[in-house]
Design a protein around this motif. Structure first.
Motif, mmCIF file in Angstrom:
data_model
loop_
_atom_site.group_PDB
_atom_site.id
_atom_site.type_symbol
_atom_site.label_atom_id
_atom_site.label_comp_id
_atom_site.label_asym_id
_atom_site.label_seq_id
_atom_site.Cartn_x
_atom_site.Cartn_y
_atom_site.Cartn_z
ATOM 1 N N ASP A 84 0.833 -1.209 0.000
ATOM 2 C CA ASP A 84 0.000 0.000 0.000
ATOM 3 C C ASP A 84 0.866 1.255 0.000
ATOM 4 O O ASP A 84 0.539 2.248 -0.670
ATOM 5 N N THR A 85 1.962 1.206 0.737
ATOM 6 C CA THR A 85 2.860 2.364 0.786
ATOM 7 C C THR A 85 3.424 2.677 -0.591
ATOM 8 O O THR A 85 3.473 3.845 -1.008
ATOM 9 N N ILE A 88 0.606 4.056 -2.987
ATOM 10 C CA ILE A 88 0.289 5.463 -2.711
ATOM 11 C C ILE A 88 1.412 6.369 -3.210
ATOM 12 O O ILE A 88 1.178 7.430 -3.805
ATOM 13 N N ALA A 89 2.646 5.937 -2.986
ATOM 14 C CA ALA A 89 3.782 6.745 -3.433
ATOM 15 C C ALA A 89 3.815 6.879 -4.949
ATOM 16 O O ALA A 89 4.038 7.969 -5.492
ATOM 17 N N ALA A 91 1.284 6.575 -7.021
ATOM 18 C CA ALA A 91 0.135 7.353 -7.479
ATOM 19 C C ALA A 91 0.347 8.849 -7.255
ATOM 20 O O ALA A 91 -0.165 9.673 -8.028
ATOM 21 N N SER A 92 1.107 9.196 -6.216
ATOM 22 C CA SER A 92 1.314 10.604 -5.892
ATOM 23 C C SER A 92 2.602 11.174 -6.473
ATOM 24 O O SER A 92 2.894 12.362 -6.290
ATOM 25 N N GLY A 93 3.375 10.328 -7.147
ATOM 26 C CA GLY A 93 4.628 10.789 -7.733
ATOM 27 C C GLY A 93 5.784 10.857 -6.763
ATOM 28 O O GLY A 93 6.836 11.428 -7.062
ATOM 29 N N LYS A 94 5.632 10.276 -5.591
ATOM 30 C CA LYS A 94 6.698 10.272 -4.596
ATOM 31 C C LYS A 94 7.817 9.328 -5.038
ATOM 32 O O LYS A 94 7.544 8.255 -5.580
#
Length: 332
Positions: A84-85, A88-89, A91-94
């Motif tokens: 999940d981490t 999310i990263a 998807a957010s461009g992190k």
């Protein structure tokens, strides 16, 4: 039909179930076989977690986790629940980066095998064209007092995992170090990896494909089908839509499986963030390629998901060529 049991393929478990390694060199009276060679790999092999844990209990198999860095935090496959981490990263461009395990991690794995009484180690790793993991393993091998053979799988995912499983099965049958290596190498040579990614950006960022290949994928809205050849990720075909790409991925897989001995094609499907799509593809493949072992469906390990990105679908094609149990131990 597709198989989601995390313990792995039932047919492989049956072949391994009767064998246990000696705790020191030499067989005790009545032992059906002595496992002299331990197998070490890395988490890029995408082995079913339950299956790997069962074999880790007595040291026959060790999976060294590959680190993933999300922002400034470092995670290890199998040590943290990071799917999940990473999702999310991404998807957010992190920033999401990966690294090889340290030589010290492999050194500890090899020393543990020696202390358990194994006589040698086969260490099977992700392609050297994609990671420096095999180099780290070689550095560790030079530091220990047990013979270690490092084998660059020249592949990834369950293609690498199938080679590992072939090695474990050969060792379970009492094979010599050379025979265990040969079993792994033969299996690896017969595996293929085909995959579709909605975007090539993550592969480009990680240096797994060139900027030019990424350009035709993003600027022209091409949905690429890729493969692993010669240890590298290479473009295979350019398709204009996601639906057509998945359909073509299925066609390529069915053609490859059909070129193998009837009933012996072995398939695995990987995904990241799209399990329903992977399940549908696996069902279609099971109908189109009947008679073989159940298709394993699993999420990509974190170290591969970090580069492939969300929405990836990968298919591994191999054969159920695990070495047979030696005649003298078959009835044990």
């Amino acid at each position: 039909m597709p198989h989601r049991d995390p313990s792995g393929w039932p047919w492989l478990k049956e072949r391994l179930g009767g064998f246990r390694p000696a705790k020191r060199p030499g067989a005790a009276p009545g032992d059906p076989a002595v496992v002299r060679t331990a197998v070490v790999t890395d988490s890029a092999a995408a082995l079913p977690a339950g299956w790997a844990r069962e074999l880790a209990a007595d040291g026959r198999l060790t999976v060294v986790p590959m680190p993933v860095m999300v922002g400034t935090e470092i995670y290890g496959e199998g040590e943290d629940d990071i799917a999940d981490t990473i999702a999310i990263a991404l998807a957010s461009g992190k920033p999401v980066k990966t690294s090889r395990p340290s030589p010290g991690q492999f050194e500890r794995a090899y020393e543990a095998a020696r202390s358990r009484g194994f006589e040698s180690v086969l260490s099977v790793h992700i392609s050297g064209e994609l990671s420096g993991t095999a180099d780290a393993a070689r550095l560790a091998a030079a530091r220990v007092d047990i013979p270690v053979e490092v084998l660059d799988s020249r592949t990834v995912g369950m293609a690498q995992g199938m080679g590992v499983q072939a090695a474990v099965a050969a060792a379970a049958g009492g094979g010599t170090a050379a025979e265990v290596r040969q079993a792994a190498a033969q299996c690896l040579a017969g595996t293929r990896v085909y995959f579709y990614v909605p975007s090539l950006e993550q592969l480009r960022r990680g240096g797994r494909i060139g900027a030019a290949a990424s350009l035709w994928g993003t600027m022209l809205s091409i949905k690429p089908i890729l493969a692993v050849e010669g240890g590298k990720v290479v473009p295979l075909e350019k398709v204009r839509s996601a639906a057509k790409a998945v359909a073509r991925l299925k066609e390529i897989t069915v053609a490859d499986a059909g070129s193998r001995p009837a009933g012996h094609a072995r398939l695995a499907v990987h995904h990241f963030g799209n399990p329903a799509e992977a399940g549908e593809l696996a069902e279609q493949l099971a109908a189109a390629v009947p008679g073989g072992p159940s298709i394993q469906i699993s999420a990509l390990p974190a170290v591969l998901a970090a580069h492939a990105g969300l929405g990836v679908l990968a298919v591994i094609v191999g054969e159920d060529s695990t070495p047979a149990v030696p005649p003298e131990t078959a009835g044990a």
